[in-house]
Structures are given as structure tokens and as C-alpha cells.
Write an enzyme that holds these catalytic residues in place. Structure first.
Site, short mmCIF file in Angstrom:
data_model
loop_
_atom_site.label_atom_id
_atom_site.label_comp_id
_atom_site.label_asym_id
_atom_site.label_seq_id
_atom_site.Cartn_x
_atom_site.Cartn_y
_atom_site.Cartn_z
N TRP A 109 0.86 -1.18 0.00
CA TRP A 109 0.00 0.00 0.00
C TRP A 109 0.90 1.24 0.00
O TRP A 109 1.88 1.29 0.73
CB TRP A 109 -0.91 -0.01 1.25
CG TRP A 109 -1.67 1.26 1.37
CD1 TRP A 109 -2.81 1.59 0.70
CD2 TRP A 109 -1.34 2.39 2.17
NE1 TRP A 109 -3.21 2.86 1.03
CE2 TRP A 109 -2.31 3.38 1.94
CE3 TRP A 109 -0.30 2.68 3.07
CZ2 TRP A 109 -2.30 4.63 2.57
CZ3 TRP A 109 -0.27 3.92 3.69
CH2 TRP A 109 -1.27 4.87 3.45
N LYS A 111 -15.98 6.40 -8.67
CA LYS A 111 -14.74 5.82 -8.15
C LYS A 111 -15.15 4.58 -7.37
O LYS A 111 -15.83 4.67 -6.36
CB LYS A 111 -14.04 6.82 -7.24
CG LYS A 111 -12.76 6.31 -6.60
CD LYS A 111 -12.09 7.44 -5.83
CE LYS A 111 -10.90 6.98 -5.02
NZ LYS A 111 -10.37 8.08 -4.19
N ASP A 118 -14.12 1.73 -5.15
CA ASP A 118 -13.02 1.42 -4.24
C ASP A 118 -13.16 -0.01 -3.69
O ASP A 118 -14.22 -0.64 -3.80
CB ASP A 118 -13.06 2.45 -3.09
CG ASP A 118 -11.72 2.67 -2.43
OD1 ASP A 118 -10.80 1.87 -2.66
OD2 ASP A 118 -11.61 3.63 -1.65
N ASP A 172 -2.57 5.49 -3.12
CA ASP A 172 -2.96 6.49 -2.13
C ASP A 172 -1.79 7.42 -1.81
O ASP A 172 -1.97 8.44 -1.16
CB ASP A 172 -3.42 5.81 -0.84
CG ASP A 172 -4.89 5.42 -0.92
OD1 ASP A 172 -5.57 5.83 -1.87
OD2 ASP A 172 -5.36 4.69 -0.02
C1 DGJ Z 1 -9.05 4.50 -0.23
C2 DGJ Z 1 -8.84 5.30 -1.49
O1 DGJ Z 1 -7.69 4.90 -2.13
C3 DGJ Z 1 -8.85 6.77 -1.12
O2 DGJ Z 1 -8.55 7.54 -2.24
C4 DGJ Z 1 -10.19 7.12 -0.56
O3 DGJ Z 1 -11.17 6.96 -1.55
C5 DGJ Z 1 -10.48 6.25 0.64
N1 DGJ Z 1 -10.31 4.85 0.36
C6 DGJ Z 1 -11.88 6.49 1.15
O4 DGJ Z 1 -12.23 5.64 2.14
#
Ligand code: DGJ
Length: 741
Positions: A196, A473, A475, A543
Site C-alpha cells: 500500500w 470511483k 473502491d 494512495d
Molecule cells: C481508499 C482510497 O484509495 C482513497 O482515495 C479514498 O477513496 C479512501 N479509500 C476512502 O475511504
């Protein structure tokens, strides 16, 4: 072109040949994969039948020199004397292995059939030809091997379909989508590893005897190992030499490996990870494997990447997004996290619009009662405490400012504190009466259950319609533990059925709402793969939005994926992941090389910063078509030195952009610093940020970087200190295409 003569199959185009044959025992043997060879010739001598050791097995009695242990194969099976890892392992209820897959027939079709339930590359009829070879096992099992060769690209795809035409139930324990037996092992294996916030760093090591493997057992393709690998000849560089590339079009558990045996031959295999995989086939049932992609380059790693970029753009991402301009977006996540209301968002959007932003994305926290990450996943109803007028009204307000509107979803998850879990405890992955492991305070929804997929489709489509949504988006913030569904009799099917459910939801939504731009995300880049790209043409790369970190992440990602898939945003400083303070210029200069946007609070900007951001957006609008259509070339690797450079150039338009970065300054630097460009026309003159140069000099002598501070040249130095970066716009002089700067 696909030619079939005397039991030999030769797939070729201007760049490559892939050749295999029917061996004396009826199985398929591999002959060659690499730079194009003349068709019409017999290449059966590429198969070596060796004088094998006394203890070697001979499944084909007529030829004592024939052993499955030594021949190169197309679809090796376990149990007949090939002791390398096999492509297939199928057994019947008594545990007998079914392994005699022999050639039965073949057909050649124009174009490429789609793969049921799975993402796979697509073509127009004239873009590709597909060879379907049917193998038959005495028990009645049939296996169709699909090979597609693309007309203008050095790419071959392969997948297989197992059909149970026998009378007994069988179980597939292992089924690789790709097997490639290479005659030697003189390669370096390159793959993209990470974690990550540190995704897709370049890792390279020479092959040696034994198995070198990358894999995922996380229920997602993973941050740790991307489903891509390359084998580079020892003399191959970024620009020269032979490189083989393999991608897996899949977003779940996978394995990709190179096995070097005691004869120094190499077996490459790629497929669904056999751990916790087994698939029951009743008579009449079939199983389709995901697709694997084979690429070849004789122009080094850059050559391989450039082919893969073009191929992904033309044959994998949704067709509409090849030509649709990607909007400059702003995402509120790092600016507000869960703490927002209608007024704050309205203000945020108004200020973003003033900067030139085109798409406003509302991230996590707009639904249920989600003030932190402990609640509400699954409750896809607007949180009226934060948005009392509803999500439709918020969207309408945003749109009335001339912005597009996007929303964050995490469809595959459920919070232990949610309304959904109260009504549907049975929808959670894992056994109800046993401990279910949490990840980011959440559990996973059982996407192998079609009721779950239907529920999410209903919820998401209703919100898409209410908001007239432009962007999603999607996720996915945790991996799967306790893989178990109460609906399945064979739990070995769980992981794959989960992925089929995810693909089904993507498929239904993208078909019903083809205008919606999907961006995939999995805690950043934890599911950055071709399977996702079939539905979502861009992906949140990491991230980690720190510009210096992003140089490595984006550089590594570019090896296997085109820039149009690489979501790259400018974020606030100190950076939320590293606490580093990089200037806005460096942050922008890095983020330009991807699908561009911002993750910051426009209210916190000084007037100077606002002006700079307006200029950045103006610049990016010139770069954006290059992101989709230009040829990307990596020039200097951040993995080799503390400097990075890359360029994009569109031959047709005669224009491009070059980016150069040096985050850490070291004193008394080199004199005469230049950057040698690639892919220009030597006979053409170019304008580069207002100055003229010949294409020949830009490539052979290089583009001058400007005088760097060396302690003595206080007044004349143009550059110096940490965080240096520069962007050059380049255009052919005759076309008069003067660019910004
Ligand atoms: C993980 C994502 O990668 C972030 O950009 C964001 O959307 C968060 N989750 C939100 O919980």
C-alpha cells in the site's frame, strides 16, 4: 496471419511468430515464440527429442527418445511424466487424473470471440484472427485453446475453455491460461512489486534453476504483486534487445511464474492461483479461463511498453474512452475526509470551478451515517444529516456550476455497523458462527451470490439516475479472509465466483450507463490490472500522492499500463502520506503524466497558488490528448539514479511533452547536462519551449537542461536545490504548433 500446414500452426504478423505443432503422441508441442519467421516453412526441428537419462519416462512407446519431461509443450498436463508444473490438473470422483489431452480439430475465425462472464480484449474483424484448437481427453473432456493474433501489434492472447462432454463429474484443480516453454533460461525476470502506498516498483532478477513466482491469494490482484511479468534477454535495455511480456486479464488470485528445469529450459505459466481453487464440472458443464496476454519486443522494455499501451488503448479499455477527453477532476477526500456538509461541498465546488476543474468527485462518507470508517458500508442511501436536500439536489447544484459530478462507492463491502448487515447477515463472506476477520473495520460482501449483485445494481443505478452521475470511483479497501459462501457446495469455487460477481456488476452498470467514467481503486493501486481496465479506463494508482514517491510508482506502472489508465493528482503539502513538502510545480509536473486531478482544499490556497493551478490546468489540457494518443518513452529511471525523465510524443500531430525531475540536489554537479530524446524525426526541426532544435541534435546531442548551480555560478545558474523539475513542450516547426510556456 494464421497458417496451418502438416500439423504445424504458425501465427504471424509483421513483428512476431508463434509456432506450435501436434507431437507424435497427439499432444501439442511448442516450437517458437519471438521475432517473425517466414511462414510456409517447416519448423518441427525446433522441437528437441533428446537422448534422455535412463530414468526418464516414455509415454509414447514408438519413440524411446520422446519424453514429456523434455519436450516443449503448449498445454502440459500432470501425471504422464512431465514433472514440471502443469497447465491442467483435472480429476474424477475417484481421484483419477485426466491428462491425455490430444489434438482433435481446429478452426480459424476472423476477429476474436468474447469470453463468457469475463473481461477480455476485443477487436474488429480485421484487427485480429483467432485459432481455436480442440483437444480431446479419452474420458470425454474437451479443451478449446483460443489463440488470437493481432494484425498490427506484437501481441497474442490465450485462454482455454474446458467442456465436460463425458459422463462423470470431474473437478478442475488447476488450469493455467498461459503456458510458454522456452528453450533456454538466459533471461532476467522483471516484475512490479510493492505495498500500500508503494505500488509497482520495478524488481528484476536473473532466472535460476527452480521456480520464481509472483502471486496473490488476497482475493484481489494486489498491491504486492501485479499480474504482469517480463523476461528480458541479458543484453536487453530500455531501448534495445528482446523482451517477452505477459499480462493476466484478471483481478483476483493469480500466479505467474517461470520454472527453470534441470535442462535449463524455462516454463512460463500464468493463471488463476491453484490454492483454494477447485471447480466442479457436471456432465455438460464448461469452465472458461481468464485471458493471458503475450507481448514481444525487440526494442527493449520501452518497445514492449509502447505496444502494450497501444494494445490496451485499442483492445481493452471501453471503446468510448479511447476518444473521450478525460476531465480534470478534484476529489474532496484529503481535503475533508468524512467531515463535510452541503455548504462546505458547495463552496469547495465553486472554488474548484474557478480554478478550471471540470469534474467534482465526492469521495467516501456521503451515505448511511458514516463519520469514520467504522460504519455504513452497504447502506447506499444518502446521509441526510450531511446532505439534507439529498444527493440528487447536491448533484444538481454542482452541475449548475458547469461541473460534472462523480461519486465514490465501495460496493463489495459491508460494515458490521450497518442496516444491511442486520437484514442480511447471510450476505457476508465467511461462516456466520465463526470469527470473521475485519480489515479497515469492514467485512466483505459475498459477490458469488447473485442477490448481492442485484442489490448493489439496484442501489447504484438508482443513485446514478438520481444524480445523473458522470463518474464513479469504485473502491475496495480490504482483502478477503475466510473465503466461504453459504450458497456454495464447493468452496473451491468461491474466489473465482466472487470475481465473476464483481465483473457482472461492472458489466451491467457499464452497459446500462455507458457514459459514466469508472475509475477503479483498491486502497489506491491494489487492483491495478487489465481485468479492471476492461470496465474502468482509469485507476487510482496509489494512495501515495507525494510527488517524489509518485515518480517511482508511475514509472513502474508505465512499464505495463498506458498513461491514460494512471490516475495522478496534485495534493496538498505537507503530503498526507509522507509529510514531505514539495513545491506545487513539482507536484504538477509529475501529475501531468497520467489522468490529472487535484486532492486538496481550494479554500486553503493562496492567490499565487490559485494562479499556478489555473496555469497547470491550462497546460494539462494541451497534454491530455497526448496521454491518450501519444507514444510514451521512459528516458531516465528513478530506480537507477536520483533523476527521472520521460516523454510523450504524437507522431501524427508532430507534438509532444517532456518531463524531467531531480528531487535531491547534490553539489558540484556535472557540466553540460542534456537529456537525449527519443522517437523524433531526425530530419525535422522542432520548437522546444520557444527555441529551435533539429530532431537529430535533440536525439544525438540532447536537449540542454540549463546550467545547474555549482557553488561558483551564483548569477548564471538556471537551476539548483532540491525539487527540480521541468516540462518542455515540443512541436514540429513546419506545423507551426507552438505550445505553452
Ligand atoms: C481508499 C482510497 O484509495 C482513497 O482515495 C479514498 O477513496 C479512501 N479509500 C476512502 O475511504
Amino acid at each position: 496471419m494464421i497458417s496451418v500446414e502438416q500439423n504445424q500452426f504458425h501465427l504471424s504478423n509483421n513483428d512476431i511468430s508463434y509456432i506450435f505443432h501436434v507431437m507424435p503422441n497427439g499432444q501439442l508441442g511448442h516450437l517458437y515464440y519471438g521475432k517473425g519467421l517466414k511462414s510456409g516453412r517447416d519448423y518441427s526441428h525446433f522441437q528437441t527429442y533428446s537422448n534422455v537419462a535412463p530414468n526418464t519416462t516414455h509415454p509414447y512407446e514408438a519413440r524411446p527418445d520422446f519424453s514429456l519431461e523434455t519436450v516443449k509443450q503448449e498445454f502440459p498436463s500432470y501425471g504422464k511424466g512431465d514433472f514440471r508444473e502443469s497447465s491442467v490438473l483435472i480429476e474424477n470422483e475417484a481421484g483419477e487424473i485426466r491428462s491425455d489431452f490430444n489434438y482433435e480439430s481446429h478452426i480459424v475465425v476472423n476477429g476474436k470471440p468474447s469470453l463468457e462472464g469475463l473481461p477480455a480484449s476485443y477487436t474488429q474483424e480485421e484487427d485480429a484472427e483467432t485459432l481455436i484448437v480442440t483437444l480431446k481427453e479419452p474420458s470425454g473432456l474437451k479443451l478449446e485453446l483460443l489463440y488470437t493474433i493481432f494484425t498490427n501489434l506484437p501481441v497474442i492472447t490465450r485462454s482455454c475453455l474446458v467442456k465436460n462432454e463425458g459422463g462423470e463429474r470431474v473437478t478442475i484443480q488447476r488450469l493455467m491460461s498461459l503456458n510458454l516453454d522456452l528453450p533456454d533460461s538466459d533471461y532476467d525476470m522483471l516484475h512490479l512489486t510493492g505495498a500500500w502506498a508503494r505500488e509497482r516498483h520495478v524488481t528484476e532478477k536473473s532466472l535460476s534453476e527452480g521456480i520464481q513466482r509472483i502471486s496473490s491469494l488476497r482475493g484481489a490482484s494486489s498491491h504486492q504483486h501485479n499480474p504482469f511479468m517480463a523476461l528480458k534477454r541479458f543484453d536487453a535495455t530500455e531501448h534495445n534487445g528482446e523482451v517477452l511480456g505477459m499480462h493476466f486479464v484478471y483481478s483476483g488470485n493469480f500466479v505467474a511464474q517461470a520454472e527453470v528445469d534441470h535442462y535449463s529450459t524455462t516454463r512460463v505459466s500464468m493463471g488463476i492461483h491453484p490454492t483454494r481453487f477447485s471447480w466442479s464440472l457436471q456432465p455438460g458443464d464448461g469452465f472458461q479461463s481468464p485471458e493471458a496476454v503475450l507481448t514481444f519486443s525487440s526494442h527493449g522494455l520501452n518497445g514492449l511498453s509502447q505496444s502494450v499501451h497501444q494494445w490496451t488503448h485499442r483492445h481493452m479499455i471501453p471503446e468510448r474512452f479511447r476518444t473521450a477527453e478525460r476531465p480534470v477532476l478534484i476529489n474532496n477526500w484529503e481535503a475533508t475526509y468524512f467531515d463535510f456538509d452541503e455548504k462546505k461541498l458547495d463552496d469547495f465546488a465553486t472554488k474548484a470551478k474557478d480554478l478550471g476543474v471540470e469534474l467534482f468527485v465526492l469521495d467516501d462518507g456521503w451515505f448511511g451515517k458514516r463519520d469514520d470508517d467504522t460504519t455504513s458500508l452497504g447502506d447506499w442511501f444518502v446521509d441526510q444529516r450531511k446532505l439534507p436536500n439529498g444527493i440528487g439536489q447536491l448533484a444538481a447544484n454542482i452541475k449548475s456550476k458547469g461541473l460534472q459530478f462523480g461519486l465514490w462507492f465501495e460496493p463489495e463491502m459491508i460494515s458490521p455497523v450497518s442496516d444491511l448487515i442486520k437484514t442480511h447477515p447471510d450476505w457476508v463472506v465467511g461462516m456466520n458462527n465463526r470469527h470473521q476477520t475485519l480489515g479497515r473495520n469492514q467485512k466483505v460482501l459475498d459477490f458469488s451470490n447473485s442477490d448481492v449483485v442485484d442489490y448493489l445494481y439496484e442501489r447504484m443505478s438508482s443513485i446514478i439516475e438520481e444524480t445523473r452521475l458522470d463518474y464513479i470511483k469504485w473502491d475496495m479497501n480490504r482483502n478477503i479472509t475466510e473465503p466461504f459462501s453459504i450458497n456454495l457446495s464447493n468452496q473451491g469455487e468461491f474466489y473465482h465466483r466472487y470475481m465473476l460477481g464483481v465483473y457482472q456488476l461492472y458489466d451491467r452498470l457499464t452497459k446500462a450507463y455507458p457514459h459514466v467514467l469508472f475509475e477503479s481503486c483498491a486502497g489506491g493501486g491494489g487492483r491495478f490490472d487489465l481485468g479492471m481496465m476492461y470496465y474502468a479506463p482509469q485507476a487510482w494508482t496509489s494512495d501515495d500522492t507525494d510527488a517524489v514517491e509518485r515518480l517511482k510508482i508511475q514509472y513502474g506502472t508505465s512499464i505495463a499500463y498506458p498513461l491514460s489508465t494512471i490516475g495522478s493528482h496534485v495534493s496538498a503539502v505537507p503530503n498526507h502520506q509522507t509529510k514531505r513538502e514539495s513545491p506545487l510545480s513539482l507536484r504538477g509536473d509529475v501529475a501531468y503524466f497520467g489522468t490529472f486531478g487535484y486532492e486538496l482544499d481550494p479554500s486553503s490556497l493562496t492567490d499565487e497558488e490559485k494562479e499556478e493551478i489555473k496555469q497547470q490546468i491550462h497546460r494539462y489540457k494541451q497534454i491530455e490528448p497526448l496521454i491518450r494518443k501519444g507514444t510514451f518513452t521512459r528516458l531516465i529511471s528513478p530506480f537507477d539514479q536520483d533523476e527521472t525523465a520521460w516523454m510523450l510524443f504524437d507522431q501524427e500531430e508532430g507534438r509532444g511533452v517532456v518531463g524531467w525531475y531531480k528531487p535531491i540536489y547534490s553539489p558540484n554537479p556535472k557540466n553540460n547536462q542534456v537529456l537525449k530524446l527519443k522517437g523524433l524525426d531526425r530530419s525535422v526541426d522542432y520548437e522546444v519551449n520557444g527555441k529551435q532544435f533539429g530532431g537529430d541534435e535533440l536525439m544525438s546531442n540532447g536537449l540542454p537542461l540549463g546550467v545547474e548551480f555549482n557553488g561558483a555560478n551564483h548569477s548564471t545558474s538556471e537551476r539548483g536545490g532540491d525539487n527540480q523539475s521541468k516540462i518542455w513542450f515540443i512541436s514540429e516547426v513546419d506545423r507551426g504548433g507552438v505550445c505553452d510556456d
